[in-house]
Scaffold this motif. Structure first.
Motif, PDB file in Angstrom:
ATOM      1  N   PRO A   1     -54.515  36.232  21.443  1.00 54.19           N
ATOM      2  CA  PRO A   1     -53.548  36.964  20.393  1.00 54.19           C
ATOM      3  C   PRO A   1     -53.681  36.376  19.012  1.00 54.19           C
ATOM      4  O   PRO A   1     -53.544  35.155  19.033  1.00 54.19           O
TER       5      PRO A   1
ATOM      6  N   THR B   1     -53.260  51.754  27.015  1.00 54.00           N
ATOM      7  CA  THR B   1     -52.102  51.959  26.324  1.00 54.00           C
ATOM      8  C   THR B   1     -52.283  51.617  25.009  1.00 54.00           C
ATOM      9  O   THR B   1     -53.281  51.180  24.612  1.00 54.00           O
TER      10      THR B   1
ATOM     11  N   ASP C   1     -46.707  37.817  15.095  1.00 56.98           N
ATOM     12  CA  ASP C   1     -47.319  38.589  15.928  1.00 56.98           C
ATOM     13  C   ASP C   1     -47.066  39.957  15.761  1.00 56.98           C
ATOM     14  O   ASP C   1     -47.848  40.984  15.863  1.00 56.98           O
ATOM     15  N   TYR C   2     -45.870  40.348  15.583  1.00 54.23           N
ATOM     16  CA  TYR C   2     -45.292  41.554  15.250  1.00 54.23           C
ATOM     17  C   TYR C   2     -45.992  42.282  14.010  1.00 54.23           C
ATOM     18  O   TYR C   2     -46.342  43.319  13.715  1.00 54.23           O
TER      19      TYR C   2
ATOM     20  N   SER D   1     -50.519  50.075  21.412  1.00 51.35           N
ATOM     21  CA  SER D   1     -49.380  49.305  20.883  1.00 51.35           C
ATOM     22  C   SER D   1     -48.713  50.392  20.094  1.00 51.35           C
ATOM     23  O   SER D   1     -49.159  51.028  19.347  1.00 51.35           O
ATOM     24  N   VAL D   2     -47.067  49.926  19.837  1.00 54.57           N
ATOM     25  CA  VAL D   2     -46.510  50.506  19.369  1.00 54.57           C
ATOM     26  C   VAL D   2     -46.236  50.151  17.826  1.00 54.57           C
ATOM     27  O   VAL D   2     -46.138  49.040  17.203  1.00 54.57           O
TER      28      VAL D   2
ATOM     29  N   GLU E   1     -53.083  47.207  30.517  1.00 53.42           N
ATOM     30  CA  GLU E   1     -52.212  46.284  31.155  1.00 53.42           C
ATOM     31  C   GLU E   1     -52.716  46.073  32.515  1.00 53.42           C
ATOM     32  O   GLU E   1     -53.881  46.352  32.962  1.00 53.42           O
TER      33      GLU E   1
ATOM     34  N   ARG F   1     -43.241  53.832  12.634  1.00 52.27           N
ATOM     35  CA  ARG F   1     -43.307  55.112  12.915  1.00 52.27           C
ATOM     36  C   ARG F   1     -41.985  55.766  13.196  1.00 52.27           C
ATOM     37  O   ARG F   1     -41.535  55.103  14.198  1.00 52.27           O
TER      38      ARG F   1
ATOM     39  N   THR G   1     -49.128  43.583  14.552  1.00 51.25           N
ATOM     40  CA  THR G   1     -49.289  44.759  15.113  1.00 51.25           C
ATOM     41  C   THR G   1     -49.010  46.006  14.056  1.00 51.25           C
ATOM     42  O   THR G   1     -49.770  46.781  14.248  1.00 51.25           O
TER      43      THR G   1
ATOM     44  N   GLU H   1     -44.188  34.375  19.275  1.00 46.34           N
ATOM     45  CA  GLU H   1     -44.666  35.750  19.356  1.00 46.34           C
ATOM     46  C   GLU H   1     -44.126  36.870  18.969  1.00 46.34           C
ATOM     47  O   GLU H   1     -44.054  38.283  18.967  1.00 46.34           O
ATOM     48  N   THR H   2     -42.999  36.559  18.142  1.00 52.64           N
ATOM     49  CA  THR H   2     -42.049  37.394  17.612  1.00 52.64           C
ATOM     50  C   THR H   2     -42.489  37.972  16.152  1.00 52.64           C
ATOM     51  O   THR H   2     -43.594  38.664  16.010  1.00 52.64           O
TER      52      THR H   2
ATOM     53  N   ASP I   1     -52.983  50.533  16.224  1.00 50.39           N
ATOM     54  CA  ASP I   1     -53.601  51.166  17.480  1.00 50.39           C
ATOM     55  C   ASP I   1     -54.658  50.331  18.262  1.00 50.39           C
ATOM     56  O   ASP I   1     -55.428  51.045  18.694  1.00 50.39           O
ATOM     57  N   HIS I   2     -54.355  49.092  18.021  1.00 52.91           N
ATOM     58  CA  HIS I   2     -55.443  48.195  18.797  1.00 52.91           C
ATOM     59  C   HIS I   2     -55.152  48.615  20.381  1.00 52.91           C
ATOM     60  O   HIS I   2     -54.032  48.294  20.873  1.00 52.91           O
TER      61      HIS I   2
ATOM     62  N   GLY J   1     -50.365  38.632  27.759  1.00 54.65           N
ATOM     63  CA  GLY J   1     -50.381  40.010  27.713  1.00 54.65           C
ATOM     64  C   GLY J   1     -50.634  40.662  28.990  1.00 54.65           C
ATOM     65  O   GLY J   1     -51.175  41.628  29.401  1.00 54.65           O
TER      66      GLY J   1
ATOM     67  N   SER K   1     -55.181  48.310  24.401  1.00 51.88           N
ATOM     68  CA  SER K   1     -55.251  47.106  25.303  1.00 51.88           C
ATOM     69  C   SER K   1     -55.134  47.942  26.807  1.00 51.88           C
ATOM     70  O   SER K   1     -54.888  49.015  26.829  1.00 51.88           O
TER      71      SER K   1
END
Lengths: 707, 258
Positions: free
Chosen positions: A410, A700, A680-681, A702-703, A694, A707, A684, A676-677, A689-690, A390, A692
């Motif tokens: 993660p 920020t 993990d996706y 997560s997206v 940078e 949406r 998300t 991680e694809t 809205d977890h 991350g 984190s």
């Protein structure tokens, strides 16, 4: 010019300009070490001479003859003092020792005398020694007088004059003495020699920000690692070599007087020294690579020091092994990392080491070194190791559960290899500190409690706390009829094969008969109720608890990416390692075999129920077979060897079982991989809205792609 | 020369850069700006092949960073906020080291080192260890290090962070000089004055996505602000809708970026 060579030269140059490394590598062995050694010896000699030069105050108490008092009074090393209370006189340091005589003898019978002294006082110890010697001299002179009076020769009371004489030459005795401690010292110096350079070249480089620029150079990570580990290994070997030379020269200068007084020559044959140097190279590679790989996971020099200290201490344990008496150079010990080479050094210094264990020690050290190098190289190729998962997110706050979640990293639906390995390590520690005492204190009930509470409960808690998918992690898929049949056939065949393996192992490892007999007593039932209890304790319980840990969590963590055979092998090795006892490593191979078979079956069917069934059948049938006298007698008829008649049906049964299991559906994947694809996706998506942060600390969000 | 093609990078479940596409031409200076955590460093690290993109890719010339990372690395000079100097090496040793890692040797390497030492005024302290250099001196060595192999593309990740005006000036002059030499330069910064001074074009990153792109003048015009700092704030706070000229922005911008 080869990039590895460029990196090597640069690392060496930098290291040689580093005061810390130079201190450890050069100053300690060349200056401090001999100075310390000689100073210690001189202080010891000085102290001994001082004590020897002092006249000891002693006293005589009880009905001692005039003769003995006169004899003691004439001794120049003793000063006779009158005391009333012998104990108080010694306690108050008025005298160092008191000879307390018993009742006066009738005729020529023996008189008893006790020397009273303070064992916690050096002066008193010295007084005791001198007084006892004087009394023995008086005793000898009295005996001599009596023999003369009786007209007997002096040797009348000594029909056998016993003496011993060692055939060891001075240099052999020196080698033997050096072999007791020098291997440990060499290993520690190699360890120390690689410790700081490895941290500096990995974590230090990260901390200074140079790693980032280095990795933008058009050089494969492998070449960078090779350059670095070569430098670390060379420094480790040089540190150890300097230490060895310094030590030998210190002993040979004559300044070290203990050797001279004992007629010991501390010279090692040059061939031995060269072999030691050569074999130190793989050891240095092992340490260097291991430390590089671990240090790279730290963000700073300080953090790496903290991370490496437990590893350092862990390595010290096998390094100490050659020091202990009774440690023989067996093939099994030779394969133990660090310890094997240490014992090889000891044997080499003492004389000629046995060939097979020597080869095993050198070869396995090479293998360990290769594995450590692969680990370091893999670390250099991983961006999460180099730049942090991350991108070095900084997170804080949250409840205990949330903190644990973050600690575990993660999350995907099943644990990854690191998380699973960490879990197994934690279970091992838990079992060591709680499981063994429980079993020692409570016996069978302790075993039952430790299986359920220290294996199953931690496994369930781990999956629950970390938020992994229970179904995926524990492979809770219902097996098909064909798979059940295959599993049964496989385990029925694998059991005799495991027996053959154990028998073959007996040619290399000593068979711990006492342990096996104890185990046999444990698994033999004399009554139906006892049989039911043993089946519950030794078959059902491990089938559930151990499967949850090994074919549940651990297998889930290891199965991504690697081939099923390799994953099953790792699983088997770890499972076998869990069954090694303090007394013997004999159970390792049969249990590793069982673990391998179970893991492969679970991997093939994606069903832990298959593993539970096979484990239960394996353990349960051992209990049942032990408890049926006729069956037991037939099985034991061949002595140590298993009945050969079993071999062909066992192979056939296992073969058919493998075919049935291998034909099972591999397409019903119940969990995604750990990359991680996808997996993990999906996480998300479920937690859009977890928050984190940078690297530069900004929050920020997560997206959520939906949406 | 530099091109991002729909590049996405996620860490675990968190997307740091999402669908980034931009191009930097030879002789052009492109400033990447954005709030902390916008994904600037991640994007530049992907370009420098330090991180592997999760999807999409980037090119340096015709070298795909995913497929030909070593070729891509040979074409870039990377300058990060941390100067990345080895404290126990002298500037000359450091330059030679990186030159050798770029497969340079012999007279060509000697000449290149001499040239950089002369151009960046390193001669007075060329024999000192880097750990003893002042910040300004270290910055000059750091720049020379990035240029040792004379790369056609330069990546500067907040390389003026923490520098005083005089030290920052070294970087500015370096960027201008390299632009004159036809290099493609992509730099990230938080200082709008640097953007104003150096950038031919600007890309605004927010929540991992490129929300605006254009010349400094066009950004001012679009936002209606009088200076770049205000324009930047307006863009990242979503006061101004995403510019329609930026492909993919409309559907990639998160609803709750801030």
């Amino acid at each position: 010019m080869n990039a590895a060579w460029v990196v090597f030269r640069k690392e060496l140059r930098e290291t040689l300009r580093d005061r810390r490394t130079l201190t450890v590598m050069v100053a300690v062995p060349i200056l401090l070490y001999p100075v310390l050694l000689i100073a210690t010896e001189q202080f010891a000699l000085l102290g001994m001479r001082r004590i020897e030069s002092v006249v000891s105050n002693v006293a005589v108490s009880g009905p001692a003859s005039e003769d003995v008092i006169e004899f003691l009074a004439a001794d120049e090393d003793l000063d006779l003092v009158d005391v009333d209370d012998p104990v108080e006189a010694v306690r108050s340091d008025l005298v160092g020792a008191v000879a307390v005589f018993g009742p006066a003898p009738a005729g020529r019978s023996s008189q008893r005398a006790t020397v009273l002294y303070d064992a916690a006082d050096e002066g008193s110890q010295r007084a005791r020694s001198v007084l006892a010697d004087a009394l023995r001299s008086w005793d000898d002179s009295l005996l001599a007088r009596r023999l003369v009076e009786e007209g007997l020769p002096p040797n009348f009371v000594e029909p056998l004059a016993l003496a011993d004489s060692s055939v060891a030459r001075a240099e052999e005795l020196g080698g033997y003495t050096l072999g007791r401690f020098l291997p440990m010292l060499l290993i520690i110096m190699t360890l120390l020699g690689t410790f700081y350079p490895a941290i500096d070249m990995a974590a230090g480089e990260k901390e200074r920000g140079t790693l980032e620029t280095l990795l933008t150079a058009p050089v494969p990570p492998r070449e960078i690692v090779v350059g670095k580990f070569l430098a670390v290994a060379l420094i480790g070997v040089v540190a150890a070599a300097l230490n060895l030379m310094s030590m030998l020269l210190t002993f040979q200068t004559g300044l070290f007087q203990f050797g001279g007084s004992l007629d010991i020559d501390f010279a090692l044959p040059w061939a031995s020294v060269l072999i030691i140097f050569a074999t130190l190279i793989p050891l240095a590679v092992l340490f260097g690579s291991l430390f590089l790989g671990i240090a790279l996971r730290s963000r700073s020099f300080k953090e790496a020091q903290t991370s490496l200290t437990p590893v350092y201490l862990l390595v010290l344990v096998p390094a100490l092994l050659p020091v202990f008496p009774g440690i023989t150079f067996t093939v099994a010990l030779a394969a133990v990392p660090v310890a094997g080479l240490g014992i090889f050094f000891r044997e080499l210094m003492s004389g000629s080491p046995a060939l097979l264990p020597s080869i095993v020690a050198i070869a396995t050290t090479g293998l360990w070194a290769w594995a450590a190098l692969a680990f370091a190289t893999a670390s250099f190729g991983r961006e999460d190791v180099l730049f942090g998962a991350g991108d070095g997110r900084v997170e804080s706050g949250g409840g205990l559960l949330e903190r644990l979640h973050r600690l575990l990293g993660p999350m995907s639906s099943t644990p990854n290899a690191t998380q699973a390995t960490g879990f197994i390590a934690a279970v091992a520690v838990l079992f060591f500190y709680l499981g063994f005492p429980l079993q020692a204190g409570w016996g069978e009930r302790g075993l039952l409690v430790s299986e359920w509470m220290l294996l199953l409960v931690p496994a369930l808690l781990f999956v629950r706390v970390a938020g992994f998918d229970v179904r995926s992690t524990f492979s809770l898929r219902r097996p098909r009829g064909r798979q059940i049949a295959g599993a049964l056939l496989l385990i029925v065949g694998a059991m005799p094969l495991g027996w053959f393996l154990a028998w073959a192992q007996g040619f290399v490892l000593p068979v711990p008969w006492d342990m096996l007999e104890g185990l046999e007593d444990l698994i033999t039932a004399e009554s139906p109720s006892r049989l039911l209890w043993l089946v519950t304790l030794l078959a059902l319980t491990p089938a559930i608890c151990e499967e949850a840990v090994f074919r549940g969590v651990f297998l889930a963590g290891m199965r991504g990416g690697a081939s099923p055979i390799r994953v099953a092998l790792i699983n088997g090795v770890v499972f076998g390692a869990f069954h090694i006892s303090f007394e013997s490593a004999f159970r390792f191979l049969p249990t590793a075999w069982l673990g391998f078979i179970l893991a492969w079956a679970v991997l093939s069917t994606r069903s832990i129920w298959v593993g539970i069934l096979m484990h239960f059948v394996n353990n349960g049938s051992i209990v049942v077979m032990s408890s049926i006298p006729a069956l037991r007698a037939w099985l034991e008829a061949g002595g140590e060897a298993p009945p050969w008649v079993l071999l062909a049906p066992a192979l056939l049964s296992a073969g058919v079982g493998v075919r049935l299991l291998a034909a099972g559906p591999h397409d019903q994947e119940i969990e995604p991989d750990h990359s991680e694809t996808e997996s993990d996706y999906k996480m998300t998506e479920s937690k859009p809205d977890h928050p984190s942060t940078e690297p530069d600390g900004e929050v920020t969000v997560s997206v959520d792609p939906s949406r | 020369m530099i091109e991002f093609q729909n590049l996405t990078k996620t860490y675990g479940g968190i997307r740091a850069v999402g669908g980034l596409s931009l191009v930097v031409q030879p002789g052009e200076v492109y400033a990447l700006i954005g709030p902390n955590g916008a994904g600037k460093t991640t994007a530049l690290r992907c370009l420098a092949t330090l991180l592997a993109p999760t999807s999409g890719t980037a090119f340096v010339g015709d070298a795909d960073v995913r497929k030909q990372p070593l070729v891509a690395r040979a074409r870039i000079g990377f300058l990060a906020a941390s100067m990345g100097l080895y404290e126990r090496l002298t500037p000359v040793e450091l330059l030679r080291y990186f030159g050798q890692l770029h497969r340079m040797e012999g007279p060509a390497l000697d000449e290149r080192v001499d040239e950089l030492v002369r151009v960046f005024g390193i001669t007075p302290f060329m024999s000192q260890r880097c750990g003893t250099l002042s910040t300004g001196q270290a910055q000059r060595v750091s720049v020379a290090r990035a240029l040792i192999h004379d790369p056609p593309a330069l990546i500067l990740d907040e390389s003026t962070m923490g520098l005083d005006v005089l030290s920052g000036e070294v970087i500015y002059r370096f960027i201008e000089a390299e632009r004159e030499r036809g290099k493609a330069i992509l730099f990230s910064t938080h200082h709008m004055s640097e953007v104003d001074l150096l950038a031919d074009r600007v890309g605004v990153l927010s929540g991992g996505c490129l929300v605006a792109e254009g010349t400094p003048a066009s950004l001012l015009e679009t936002t209606g602000e009088s200076n770049l700092a205000r324009a930047f704030l307006a863009l990242v706070r979503g006061v101004v809708p995403a510019l329609p000229t930026v492909p993919g922005v409309g559907d990639a911008l998160p609803e709750q970026a801030f």
